[in-house]
Design a protein around this motif. Structure first.
Motif, PDB file in Angstrom:
ATOM      1  N   PHE A 128       0.561  -1.275  -0.030  1.00  0.00           N
ATOM      2  CA  PHE A 128      -0.057   0.189  -0.070  1.00  0.00           C
ATOM      3  C   PHE A 128       0.914   1.358   0.115  1.00  0.00           C
ATOM      4  N   LEU A 129       2.233   1.110   0.210  1.00  0.00           N
ATOM      5  CA  LEU A 129       2.846   2.227   0.346  1.00  0.00           C
ATOM      6  C   LEU A 129       3.148   2.691  -1.171  1.00  0.00           C
ATOM      7  N   ASN A 130       3.034   1.778  -2.100  1.00  0.00           N
ATOM      8  CA  ASN A 130       3.494   2.131  -3.071  1.00  0.00           C
ATOM      9  C   ASN A 130       2.115   2.240  -4.306  1.00  0.00           C
ATOM     10  N   ARG A 131       1.099   2.075  -3.633  1.00  0.00           N
ATOM     11  CA  ARG A 131      -0.205   2.106  -4.459  1.00  0.00           C
ATOM     12  C   ARG A 131      -1.275   3.259  -4.101  1.00  0.00           C
ATOM     13  N   ASN A 132      -1.853   3.799  -4.992  1.00  0.00           N
ATOM     14  CA  ASN A 132      -2.581   4.855  -4.843  1.00  0.00           C
ATOM     15  C   ASN A 132      -4.310   4.427  -4.423  1.00  0.00           C
ATOM     16  N   THR A 133      -4.604   4.853  -3.154  1.00  0.00           N
ATOM     17  CA  THR A 133      -5.932   4.294  -2.765  1.00  0.00           C
ATOM     18  C   THR A 133      -6.985   4.591  -3.665  1.00  0.00           C
ATOM     19  N   ALA A 134      -7.078   5.866  -4.322  1.00  0.00           N
ATOM     20  CA  ALA A 134      -8.396   6.200  -5.233  1.00  0.00           C
ATOM     21  C   ALA A 134      -8.151   5.196  -6.298  1.00  0.00           C
ATOM     22  N   LYS A 218      -8.855  10.073  -9.083  1.00  0.00           N
ATOM     23  CA  LYS A 218      -7.828  10.591  -7.922  1.00  0.00           C
ATOM     24  C   LYS A 218      -8.222  12.073  -7.801  1.00  0.00           C
ATOM     25  N   ALA A 219      -8.578  12.703  -8.916  1.00  0.00           N
ATOM     26  CA  ALA A 219      -8.853  14.009  -8.889  1.00  0.00           C
ATOM     27  C   ALA A 219      -9.894  14.343  -7.846  1.00  0.00           C
ATOM     28  N   ALA A 220     -11.211  13.498  -8.023  1.00  0.00           N
ATOM     29  CA  ALA A 220     -12.447  13.773  -7.236  1.00  0.00           C
ATOM     30  C   ALA A 220     -12.104  13.612  -5.523  1.00  0.00           C
ATOM     31  N   SER A 221     -11.123  12.493  -5.690  1.00  0.00           N
ATOM     32  CA  SER A 221     -10.832  11.999  -4.213  1.00  0.00           C
ATOM     33  C   SER A 221      -9.813  13.113  -3.543  1.00  0.00           C
ATOM     34  N   GLU A 222      -8.891  13.533  -4.401  1.00  0.00           N
ATOM     35  CA  GLU A 222      -8.106  14.524  -3.639  1.00  0.00           C
ATOM     36  C   GLU A 222      -8.582  15.647  -3.338  1.00  0.00           C
TER      37      GLU A 222
END
Ligand SMILES: Nc1ncnc2c1ncn2[C@@H]1O[C@H](COP(=O)(O)OP(=O)(O)OP(=O)(O)O)[C@@H](O)[C@H]1O
Length: 603
Positions: A128-134, A218-222
């Motif tokens: 999970f350190l190298n993956r994007n959760t979104a 990603k954009a929505a989540s960020e």
């Protein structure tokens, strides 16, 4: 093609594969039933056009005599009923197969999404350190459906439509081979030519779609996660535009795919209509008796009525599969190419049922080093330390010196790249990590709170019926939360605190984190900057409560403020990934210049 089928099958369970075969048989049968429906028109139209055929055709004569018909009208009525009956049966069968398919697809969507989430959850923390959760969320929520709607369903439709086409063509071959071959060459050739032109473009669009969809999520989540910063910096518009750009790109690609897969239909329908006209002219040329041409033409018209949509379906299905290939790649990679992938659902163990690893003698880090993937230098280097049960340990040092990494190794979240973690002499690794973790209570730097009640945030993840309210209240008392909960919250422990605890202060969130760690009365309590957000008086109160636990729990705490670790039995001072000094507060005050300076500045 074969690789695509294999990858799709890799995603399915044994049962799902069997159900798919059943569907296949149903679809083949459906093609046969449809064919019979089409064929049944022939005798009916033959009799309509030329009633004398009842006497000349062996089968019709046989039927006429067998049922003892006395007039043409009643025989025609009978034939009409048979044709209608076959149509009704054909369409009922089609409805049944559609019902089966819909049920299967939706069930599979649920199963795939569940298995994909299980595949993620079964991965080690390092993954999970190298993956994007979104991105992972998008794969679970959106791409599992894409694979079904874009590969599996079109694949089955492709199969059934191809079979239907083969049957219709075989039938036409029998009726008139010349016209049948002409149809294959003109219609098949046109679709084939269009496909050759667009096939590469389809895969490229598929890749762009996946990318645009990821960026959209990603954009929505960020934007929503960073709302506070967005507001202060006035960057709402920037984030909205960023989302809009990706969403528009995604929408445009979707439209292009729709255009590519649907538009040829209109051109081809025109060609087919022209073809029917040509057949009429050709038939009239070779056969002057119009009565004989009518049944033949009705067959072409009906076959065309079934053939055109089937051909269009084949083309649209192949297009959909090609566009969805990149999504299948992603799902296959995340679900089937992990070392744990045999059955991710099984890999997600219910740790509550595991026995805790005994910790009665000592916890040892033996020459432990750890390097993050992609990092130049190890974050911790050859650390050795021994912790006895029921003692308290402090970890101090400058920011970035490796304290959190050390604690993550003790937590079993990171496995050492060198050296080992031993508990009572046995190494904690692989299967034993979950047993070791049964002993631990952990308060991280950033507390994750869910949009639920205080109780459910303290008894985090415990099913409602199993929540031990006494343990919740006891944990809240030690974390110095009781007064706040009972006096300031409208519904006490049952107050809902908002997503990520937005309705709470930093210190209140931290104390909920402490209460959560204490809820299951852990043998070892590990705290990473757990009191940093508390004011001096509250911190003192929490520390006082925690002191009552010392001697009955092992406490490991990371702190920036030296006063927090003042009462620890041993304090380790870390620098650049090494332990450079250790001792009690007073000993370090006497021996360490860094410690003296830190104590002077009050940090
Ligand atoms: N996921 C990661 N990938 C690569 N490097 C990392 C990762 N997490 C931490 N590091 C690096 O490892 C080193 C040690 O970090 P760590 O978080 O253990 O320090 P720390 O002493 O706990 O710092 P702080 O007091 O600021 O929390 C730092 O140089 C950091 O940049």
């Amino acid at each position: 093609m074969l690789v695509t089928i294999r990858k799709m099958f890799d995603l399915l369970s044994k049962r799902e594969k069997i159900q798919l075969y059943v569907q296949f048989v149903a679809l083949v049968s459906m093609a046969f039933v449809e064919m019979a429906g089409i064929a049944s028109i022939l005798p009916f139209m033959a009799v309509v056009a030329n009633p004398g055929v009842i006497r000349t055709n062996r089968w019709l004569k046989h039927a006429y005599d067998f049922f003892q018909f006395s007039s043409l009208q009643s025989f025609l009525f009978f034939l009409g009923i048979v044709v209608l009956g076959l149509m009704v049966f054909s369409n009922l069968f089609k409805a049944l197969t559609t019902w089966l398919t819909l049920r299967y697809d939706n069930r599979l969507n649920y199963n795939l999404a569940r298995r994909l989430l299980a595949a993620y959850l079964s991965r080690p923390y390092e993954f999970f350190l190298n993956r994007n959760t979104a991105e992972m969320g998008k794969n679970v929520l959106s791409e599992a459906r894409t694979v079904i709607a874009g590969i599996l369903s079109p694949g089955m439709q492709l199969l059934s439509s191809s079979l239907l086409c083969i049957f219709i063509m075989a039938f036409l071959m029998v009726v008139d081979p010349f016209v049948a071959v002409a149809i294959i060459v003109v219609l098949g050739g046109s679709y084939g030519a269009i496909y050759l032109v667009v096939r590469r473009r389809l895969v490229r669009i598929g890749r762009e779609q996946v990318e645009a969809n990821t960026m959209k999520f990603k954009a929505a989540s960020e934007a929503l996660s960073g709302i506070k910063d967005l507001k202060i910096l006035g960057r709402e518009r920037v984030f909205l535009d960023r989302f809009a750009a990706h969403a528009l790109r995604h929408a445009r690609r979707n439209a292009t795919v729709g255009v590519i897969s649907q538009l040829p239909r209109y051109a081809l329908e025109t060609i087919a209509f022209g073809g029917i006209l040509l057949i009429v002219i050709y038939s009239l040329e070779s056969e002057k008796d119009v009565g004989k041409i009518v049944p033949l033409l009705s067959i072409y018209a009906f076959a065309g009525y079934r053939l055109m949509p089937a051909l269009q379906q084949i083309f649209a299905s192949i297009s959909a599969v090609r566009v969805s290939l990149p999504t299948l790649e992603i799902l296959h990679q995340d679900m089937c190419e992990s070392p744990l992938s045999a059955d991710p659902d099984v890999a997600v163990v219910d740790a509550q049922s595991l026995k805790p690893l005994p910790f009665t003698q000592k916890l040892v880090l033996e020459g432990v080093s750890f390097r993050y993937a992609g990092a130049q230098e190890p974050a911790v280097k050859e650390i050795s330390l021994t912790i006895s049960p029921n003692t308290s340990i402090g970890l101090v040092g400058a920011t970035g010196s490796g304290k959190t990494t050390t604690v993550d190794i003790i937590l079993g979240l990171l496995s050492p790249t060198q050296g080992q973690l031993l508990v009572d002499g046995s190494e904690v690794s692989g299967d034993t990590v979950a047993n070791w973790q049964r002993n631990l209570g952990y308060v991280p730097q950033h507390i994750y709170l869910c949009d639920d009640t205080i109780t459910r945030n303290i008894a985090f993840g415990v099913p409602e019926e199993d929540v031990d309210m006494e343990a919740v209240i006891r944990a809240a008392r030690i974390a110095n939360l009781n007064e706040f909960i009972e006096q300031e919250l409208p519904n006490g422990f049952e107050t809902v605190i908002g997503e990520r605890g937005v309705r709470l202060s930093g210190g209140q969130r931290q104390r909920i984190g402490i209460a959560r760690a204490l809820y299951r009365n852990p043998v070892v309590l590990i705290m990473d900057e757990a009191t940093s957000a508390l004011d001096g008086i509250t911190e003192e109160a929490v520390m006082d409560a925690l002191r009552t636990l010392s001697g009955e729990k092992t406490i490991i705490m990371i702190a920036h403020r030296l006063t927090t670790v003042k009462d620890c039995d041993i304090i380790y001072h870390m620098e650049h990934g090494h332990i450079v000094n250790q001792g009690s507060y007073d000993e370090l005050l006497g021996s360490s210049a860094w410690f003296q300076a830190a104590a002077r500045t009050g940090t």
